[in-house]
Design a protein around this motif. Structure first.
Motif, PDB file in Angstrom:
ATOM      1  N   SER A 214       0.844  -1.195   0.000  1.00 42.94           N
ATOM      2  CA  SER A 214       0.000   0.000   0.000  1.00 42.94           C
ATOM      3  C   SER A 214       0.885   1.253   0.000  1.00 42.94           C
ATOM      4  CB  SER A 214      -0.918   0.004   1.225  1.00 42.94           C
ATOM      5  OG  SER A 214      -1.720   1.160   1.235  1.00 42.94           O
ATOM      6  N   GLY A 215       0.612   2.168  -0.906  1.00 41.60           N
ATOM      7  CA  GLY A 215       1.401   3.386  -1.006  1.00 41.60           C
ATOM      8  C   GLY A 215       2.496   3.318  -2.033  1.00 41.60           C
ATOM      9  N   SER A 216       2.774   2.113  -2.561  1.00 37.26           N
ATOM     10  CA  SER A 216       3.782   1.981  -3.615  1.00 37.26           C
ATOM     11  C   SER A 216       3.090   2.252  -4.947  1.00 37.26           C
ATOM     12  CB  SER A 216       4.411   0.583  -3.588  1.00 37.26           C
ATOM     13  OG  SER A 216       5.300   0.428  -4.670  1.00 37.26           O
ATOM     14  N   TRP A 217       3.348   3.436  -5.502  1.00 40.98           N
ATOM     15  CA  TRP A 217       2.627   3.845  -6.701  1.00 40.98           C
ATOM     16  C   TRP A 217       2.936   2.924  -7.879  1.00 40.98           C
ATOM     17  CZ3 TRP A 217       4.313   5.391 -11.513  1.00 40.98           C
ATOM     18  CH2 TRP A 217       3.329   5.920 -12.351  1.00 40.98           C
ATOM     19  N   ALA A 218       4.189   2.525  -8.051  1.00 37.15           N
ATOM     20  CA  ALA A 218       4.582   1.714  -9.204  1.00 37.15           C
ATOM     21  C   ALA A 218       3.901   0.341  -9.165  1.00 37.15           C
ATOM     22  CB  ALA A 218       6.102   1.556  -9.240  1.00 37.15           C
ATOM     23  N   LEU A 219       3.888  -0.287  -7.987  1.00 36.73           N
ATOM     24  CA  LEU A 219       3.275  -1.624  -7.880  1.00 36.73           C
ATOM     25  C   LEU A 219       1.756  -1.534  -8.031  1.00 36.73           C
ATOM     26  CD1 LEU A 219       5.397  -3.224  -5.024  1.00 36.73           C
ATOM     27  CD2 LEU A 219       5.266  -3.983  -7.394  1.00 36.73           C
ATOM     28  N   GLU A 220       1.132  -0.537  -7.431  1.00 33.61           N
ATOM     29  CA  GLU A 220      -0.321  -0.412  -7.561  1.00 33.61           C
ATOM     30  C   GLU A 220      -0.705  -0.126  -9.013  1.00 33.61           C
ATOM     31  OE1 GLU A 220      -1.657   2.510  -4.804  1.00 33.61           O
ATOM     32  OE2 GLU A 220      -1.487   1.175  -3.059  1.00 33.61           O
ATOM     33  N   GLU A 221       0.087   0.695  -9.687  1.00 30.24           N
ATOM     34  CA  GLU A 221      -0.177   0.972 -11.097  1.00 30.24           C
ATOM     35  C   GLU A 221      -0.023  -0.289 -11.952  1.00 30.24           C
ATOM     36  OE1 GLU A 221      -1.211   3.369 -14.368  1.00 30.24           O
ATOM     37  OE2 GLU A 221      -1.326   3.731 -12.213  1.00 30.24           O
ATOM     38  N   ALA A 222       1.011  -1.079 -11.655  1.00 29.98           N
ATOM     39  CA  ALA A 222       1.221  -2.327 -12.399  1.00 29.98           C
ATOM     40  C   ALA A 222       0.090  -3.319 -12.133  1.00 29.98           C
ATOM     41  CB  ALA A 222       2.566  -2.934 -12.014  1.00 29.98           C
ATOM     42  N   ALA A 223      -0.405  -3.377 -10.892  1.00 29.48           N
ATOM     43  CA  ALA A 223      -1.509  -4.282 -10.575  1.00 29.48           C
ATOM     44  C   ALA A 223      -2.780  -3.866 -11.302  1.00 29.48           C
ATOM     45  CB  ALA A 223      -1.738  -4.314  -9.070  1.00 29.48           C
ATOM     46  N   SER A 224      -3.041  -2.565 -11.380  1.00 30.86           N
ATOM     47  CA  SER A 224      -4.218  -2.086 -12.122  1.00 30.86           C
ATOM     48  C   SER A 224      -4.085  -2.399 -13.615  1.00 30.86           C
ATOM     49  CB  SER A 224      -4.384  -0.574 -11.909  1.00 30.86           C
ATOM     50  OG  SER A 224      -4.584  -0.277 -10.541  1.00 30.86           O
ATOM     51  N   ALA A 225      -2.871  -2.207 -14.159  1.00 26.54           N
ATOM     52  CA  ALA A 225      -2.646  -2.530 -15.565  1.00 26.54           C
ATOM     53  C   ALA A 225      -2.845  -4.022 -15.826  1.00 26.54           C
ATOM     54  CB  ALA A 225      -1.241  -2.103 -15.985  1.00 26.54           C
ATOM     55  N   LEU A 226      -2.472  -4.868 -14.845  1.00 28.64           N
ATOM     56  CA  LEU A 226      -2.675  -6.317 -14.988  1.00 28.64           C
ATOM     57  C   LEU A 226      -4.158  -6.645 -15.045  1.00 28.64           C
ATOM     58  CD1 LEU A 226      -1.607  -9.223 -15.020  1.00 28.64           C
ATOM     59  CD2 LEU A 226      -1.549  -9.150 -12.516  1.00 28.64           C
ATOM     60  N   ILE A 227      -4.974  -5.989 -14.224  1.00 28.09           N
ATOM     61  CA  ILE A 227      -6.423  -6.222 -14.254  1.00 28.09           C
ATOM     62  C   ILE A 227      -6.995  -5.782 -15.598  1.00 28.09           C
ATOM     63  CG2 ILE A 227      -8.609  -5.467 -13.268  1.00 28.09           C
ATOM     64  CD1 ILE A 227      -7.326  -5.473 -10.567  1.00 28.09           C
ATOM     65  N   GLU A 228      -6.553  -4.651 -16.111  1.00 30.38           N
ATOM     66  CA  GLU A 228      -7.039  -4.191 -17.410  1.00 30.38           C
ATOM     67  C   GLU A 228      -6.648  -5.166 -18.522  1.00 30.38           C
ATOM     68  OE1 GLU A 228      -5.445  -0.320 -17.928  1.00 30.38           O
ATOM     69  OE2 GLU A 228      -6.699   0.628 -16.376  1.00 30.38           O
ATOM     70  N   ALA A 229      -5.436  -5.705 -18.460  1.00 33.13           N
ATOM     71  CA  ALA A 229      -5.002  -6.675 -19.472  1.00 33.13           C
ATOM     72  C   ALA A 229      -5.836  -7.951 -19.393  1.00 33.13           C
ATOM     73  CB  ALA A 229      -3.521  -6.990 -19.278  1.00 33.13           C
ATOM     74  N   GLU A 230      -6.143  -8.389 -18.160  1.00 26.72           N
ATOM     75  CA  GLU A 230      -6.960  -9.610 -18.018  1.00 26.72           C
ATOM     76  C   GLU A 230      -8.358  -9.382 -18.557  1.00 26.72           C
ATOM     77  OE1 GLU A 230      -9.613 -12.542 -16.720  1.00 26.72           O
ATOM     78  OE2 GLU A 230      -9.697 -10.458 -16.006  1.00 26.72           O
ATOM     79  N   GLN A 231      -8.931  -8.199 -18.309  1.00 28.82           N
ATOM     80  CA  GLN A 231     -10.267  -7.897 -18.828  1.00 28.82           C
ATOM     81  C   GLN A 231     -10.260  -7.832 -20.353  1.00 28.82           C
ATOM     82  OE1 GLN A 231     -11.206  -4.259 -16.767  1.00 28.82           O
ATOM     83  NE2 GLN A 231     -11.918  -5.324 -14.900  1.00 28.82           N
ATOM     84  N   PHE A 232      -9.211  -7.242 -20.919  1.00 27.28           N
ATOM     85  CA  PHE A 232      -9.078  -7.187 -22.370  1.00 27.28           C
ATOM     86  C   PHE A 232      -8.970  -8.599 -22.957  1.00 27.28           C
ATOM     87  CE2 PHE A 232      -6.039  -6.509 -26.047  1.00 27.28           C
ATOM     88  CZ  PHE A 232      -7.037  -6.168 -26.955  1.00 27.28           C
ATOM     89  N   TYR A 233      -8.158  -9.441 -22.306  1.00 28.42           N
ATOM     90  CA  TYR A 233      -8.012 -10.832 -22.752  1.00 28.42           C
ATOM     91  C   TYR A 233      -9.346 -11.583 -22.646  1.00 28.42           C
ATOM     92  CZ  TYR A 233      -6.803 -15.804 -22.342  1.00 28.42           C
ATOM     93  OH  TYR A 233      -6.780 -17.165 -22.484  1.00 28.42           O
ATOM     94  N   ARG A 234     -10.063 -11.391 -21.534  1.00 30.10           N
ATOM     95  CA  ARG A 234     -11.327 -12.096 -21.335  1.00 30.10           C
ATOM     96  C   ARG A 234     -12.354 -11.646 -22.362  1.00 30.10           C
ATOM     97  NH1 ARG A 234     -12.092 -16.671 -20.051  1.00 30.10           N
ATOM     98  NH2 ARG A 234     -10.379 -16.329 -18.577  1.00 30.10           N
TER      99      ARG A 234
END
Length: 425
Positions: A214-234
């Motif tokens: 929590s508070g790590s901007w780079a990791l939280e941004e990467a996790a959000s990008a991973l969710i967007e990629a999974e939704q795009f794939y689905r």
């Protein structure tokens, strides 16, 4: 309306083999020296897997020789030639899949290098799901990094980016197939991407990032990008499935699902949905067919039956049944004649024969039948046969006939007297 395909259509089988080969070539591209590094037919991978199985099941403490591997595969039902097996052994040895048991010159005993086993298993997974299994392993490895007591933020970020990039690559390939692929290609891709749990794994990974970084901007941004990629794939998976169903339903293409999927739907599917399957099918009613024999049988079954009583049959005097005593005399005569023939066969032209050895050889119950017939014949009045049962007792517990008195059969005139060496019957 498009042409309807049948189950097991050859086009689909050829496409599956072509897709497997394309996946293997792409898989090996990062470590290939040139474009000819990968074989041009999927059969070579099956030979390698068969060689691996031989080493796993038949290898001794010092490995196997090439001749032993060729001999073990000689009876394979796939009918590979010895030249093909020898060629594959040469390639696998040069690439290090098979290593000499001793690192000396002129060593002909080999063992499997574990990295070769991993490559064979990866090739098999690649043939089945086109690399989607590797994406699942990547997500699992990322979860292991985050579950450590002191996870490395840089390593966690690298895994998140790798998972996101992998999902994007698969999604973009599906997007291309949806736009340009044929229904058969889409069906093959749909079966390769038939995996459950992507959304759950990505969501759980995002929750771990939120709770531990929590508070790590780079990791939280990467996790959000991973969710967007999974939704795009689905979304691409669902669009591909919808296009397959739309085109397959419009052309009545029953290869949209496999046989096992149809069977599973028949047992577990909703009754209301299953009732709609045949609404678009057109079929002619079967013609009524009846042959002349069936007509005659049907007519005879409906024929009226007369209630008048018929006259009883009159028995002819010539066909009267014989008297019981006549039947008994005839049966006795036939039995007596059979016994005479048996006695003459045993005597074989001699006046006397010892039946002891014959009875031992005949065994039980054949010996009992011979003794019964000759004793009965010897006791028959007027017959020129007699039986002598001697006093000695022969016993053999291991034989079929365990004990026996010596037995002689004689033929003579009725006026002759029996010998005095034993009991004359």
């Amino acid at each position: 309306m498009g042409d309807q395909l049948a189950f097991g259509d050859g086009e689909q089988a050829d496409l599956a083999a072509a897709v497997q080969l394309a996946n293997w070539r792409a898989f090996m591209a990062p470590v290939a020296e040139d474009a000819g590094a990968v074989a041009r037919h999927p059969e070579v991978a099956r030979v390698a897997l068969a060689i691996l199985k031989v080493f796993a099941e038949h290898s001794g403490p010092h490995g196997l020789t090439r001749a032993e591997v060729v001999q073990a595969l000689a009876g394979d039902p796939r009918g590979w030639s010895s030249d093909l097996i020898e060629h594959r052994l040469t390639v696998l040895t040069r690439l290090g899949f098979l290593e000499p048991y001793l690192l000396k010159a002129h060593q002909d005993r080999y063992v499997v290098r574990p990295a070769g086993l991993a490559g064979a298993l990866a090739a098999e997974r690649l043939a089945e799901h086109g690399g989607v299994d590797e994406l699942i392993l990547l997500l699992d490895r990322a979860r292991v990094v985050f579950d450590r007591s002191n996870p490395d933020p840089e390593a966690a970020l690298d895994y998140l980016v790798s998972c996101r990039n992998a999902l994007r690559v698969f999604a973009l390939d599906l997007q291309r197939l949806v736009a340009t692929g044929t229904p058969t290609e889409l069906m093959e891709a749909q079966r390769q991407h038939d995996h459950q749990g992507f959304t759950r794994q990505v969501a759980e990974l995002n929750e771990v990032v939120t709770s531990r970084f929590s508070g790590s901007w780079a990791l939280e941004e990467a996790a959000s990008a991973l969710i967007e990629a999974e939704q795009f794939y689905r979304r691409q998976v669902m669009v591909a499935a919808d296009k397959v169903l739309a085109q397959g339903g419009g052309s009545l293409n029953f290869d949209v699902l496999t046989v096992s999927e149809y069977t599973d739907a028949a047992f577990k599917g909703d009754v209301a949905l299953l009732s709609q399957v045949g609404t678009a099918l057109v079929a002619d009613a079967p013609s009524v067919w009846i042959d002349p024999a069936q007509v005659l049988e049907t007519v005879s079954g409906f024929a009226p039956r007369s209630g008048a009583r018929g006259r009883p049959l009159v028995m002819d005097d010539a066909e009267q049944e014989e008297e019981p005593w006549e039947w008994a005399e005839g049966a006795h005569s036939r039995l007596l004649e059979d016994r005479r023939l048996l006695a003459d066969e045993l005597l074989a032209g001699d006046q006397e024969v010892d039946l002891t050895a014959l009875l031992y050889a005949a065994g039980w119950p054949a010996a009992a039948a011979i003794i019964t017939d000759v004793l009965a014949l010897g006791d028959e009045p007027g017959e020129p046969y007699s039986v002598v049962v001697e006093d000695a007792l022969l016993a053999d517990p291991a034989a079929s006939v365990t004990y026996l008195h010596p037995l002689l059969l004689r033929r003579h005139d009725v006026s002759d007297e029996a010998d005095g060496g034993g009991d004359d019957v």
